[in-house]
Design a protein around this motif. Sequence first.
Motif, PDB file in Angstrom:
ATOM      1  N   LEU A  28       0.719  -1.072   0.034  1.00  0.00           N
ATOM      2  CA  LEU A  28      -0.028   0.087   0.057  1.00  0.00           C
ATOM      3  C   LEU A  28       0.878   1.323   0.108  1.00  0.00           C
ATOM      4  N   GLN A  29       1.892   1.076   0.774  1.00  0.00           N
ATOM      5  CA  GLN A  29       2.789   2.548   0.620  1.00  0.00           C
ATOM      6  C   GLN A  29       3.262   2.486  -0.580  1.00  0.00           C
ATOM      7  N   GLY A  30       3.828   1.427  -1.339  1.00  0.00           N
ATOM      8  CA  GLY A  30       4.448   1.696  -2.436  1.00  0.00           C
ATOM      9  C   GLY A  30       3.376   2.064  -3.613  1.00  0.00           C
ATOM     10  N   MET A  31       2.088   1.995  -3.274  1.00  0.00           N
ATOM     11  CA  MET A  31       1.222   2.626  -4.122  1.00  0.00           C
ATOM     12  C   MET A  31       0.765   4.045  -3.703  1.00  0.00           C
ATOM     13  N   GLY A  32       1.514   4.371  -2.653  1.00  0.00           N
ATOM     14  CA  GLY A  32       1.322   5.997  -2.376  1.00  0.00           C
ATOM     15  C   GLY A  32       0.065   6.172  -1.353  1.00  0.00           C
ATOM     16  N   SER A  78     -10.130  -4.700  -0.594  1.00  0.00           N
ATOM     17  CA  SER A  78     -11.261  -3.727  -0.649  1.00  0.00           C
ATOM     18  C   SER A  78     -10.782  -2.560  -0.207  1.00  0.00           C
ATOM     19  N   LEU A  79      -9.484  -2.098  -0.125  1.00  0.00           N
ATOM     20  CA  LEU A  79      -9.081  -1.019   0.679  1.00  0.00           C
ATOM     21  C   LEU A  79      -8.943   0.414  -0.341  1.00  0.00           C
ATOM     22  N   VAL A  80      -8.478  -0.007  -1.509  1.00  0.00           N
ATOM     23  CA  VAL A  80      -8.247   1.075  -2.449  1.00  0.00           C
ATOM     24  C   VAL A  80      -9.584   1.313  -3.687  1.00  0.00           C
ATOM     25  N   PRO A  81     -10.382   1.854  -3.574  1.00  0.00           N
ATOM     26  CA  PRO A  81     -11.477   1.980  -4.585  1.00  0.00           C
ATOM     27  C   PRO A  81     -10.471   1.960  -6.014  1.00  0.00           C
TER      28      PRO A  81
END
Length: 438
Positions: A28-32, A78-81
């Motif tokens: 997730l951190q890698g995705m910003g 289901s965390l990042v729409p």
Amino acid sequence: MNPAPRRTLAIIGAGPKAVAVAAKAAELQGMGVDVPDVVAIERNTVAANWQAVGGWTDGQHRLGTSPEKDVGFPYRSSLVPRRNAELDERMTRHSWQSYLIASAQFAEWVDRGRPAPTHWGWSRYLRWVADRVGMSLITGEVERISVDGQRWALVTGGQTVHADGVMITGPGQAQRSILPHDPRVLSIAQFWQRAARNELIVAERVAVIGGGETAASMLNELFRHRVSTITVISPQVTLFTRGESFFENTLFSDPTDWSSLTMAERRDALARTDRGVFSARVQDALLADDRIRHLRGRVAHAVALEERIRLTLSTNRGGERLETVHGFDLVIDGSGADSMWFLPLFSQDARDLLELGLRRPLTGDALQESIGHDLAVCGVEPKLFLPGLAGLTQGPGFPNLSCLGLLSDRVLGSRYPDAAPDDSIRSTRRSDEHQPVR
């Protein structure tokens, strides 16, 4: 204006749950995406309880859960729409198959029929994931958990770790037994230490206390030892087999409808599929060994008398309490993990905070019934995540290995309260200053 300080999630224990959360947080951190920094506090090493050093196994027995239920399973983020597919793809980099490919084991594993790995093999996979994501690890044992302003303070050795959330994992200590100073009564750790040293047990009458998977693994090991009879003591009316069909397994990997069940239905489902049951593989082995017996009851008392260990068993028959006494040459206390092992770590102020949030005395039942969707205790701030107690309210897969990817979603998707002003939080080392796993 100063930017809001990064939050820290401290995890007690560096097992599968910690590795799954650390891997998801890293991606997730890698995705910003803004998620807490994750730091694990572990007294031994990553995945210690799957190795002989942890005291719960000798490392040579087979994993009871499919290894494909790895740190990303069931890969339904289901965390990042609009970016959840990307997150799932990133998590496949840490899958069981990716590990086998990276270590040149994949073709052999497939050709052998996809066998369950040994506990030691599973620990190697978890350490591989932890290393790949650079999981921050503090080596030490948590001695006390207290409250410092709006954060938790965890004392370990000479260091205090401050965190906005704490997740507690693991089954506790494997050293406890009903008669800790008698050599004829073995704790879980003592039993597996002997197994790891290839010391054969020679005895006429052996008792194993417990009807769950911990006891089942011990029975699996005892088959090769020189014992005449093995008596399994558990409160169940018989030794039940864990349900392993598609319908039972779905309860673990997809608890969508779990909340629609009544509490009675949930308890019944847990009893049939998870608690106090043996896997089908172990049951098949039991059927082939005529040394196995079962005694129903709870151990009410134990005493060394006349060169034997005398166990007093208490049972409820027809509404009346009945006590019987049985003698054994060796007793193995495999009654299993203590789901409340962590309570003595909490200082009085932390206990007061929990009771205030629970609005009732601090008990195991109160904590189990209070676990919310994010696997944290409802009404308690700072956040306290207890996935090991989440089975009753959230689904049977969270306390074990059955839905690690969903577990990490729930924990990392939790909403934290607004940050306190900087001067109300005592500074501590950032988790990215801790040494990554190597």
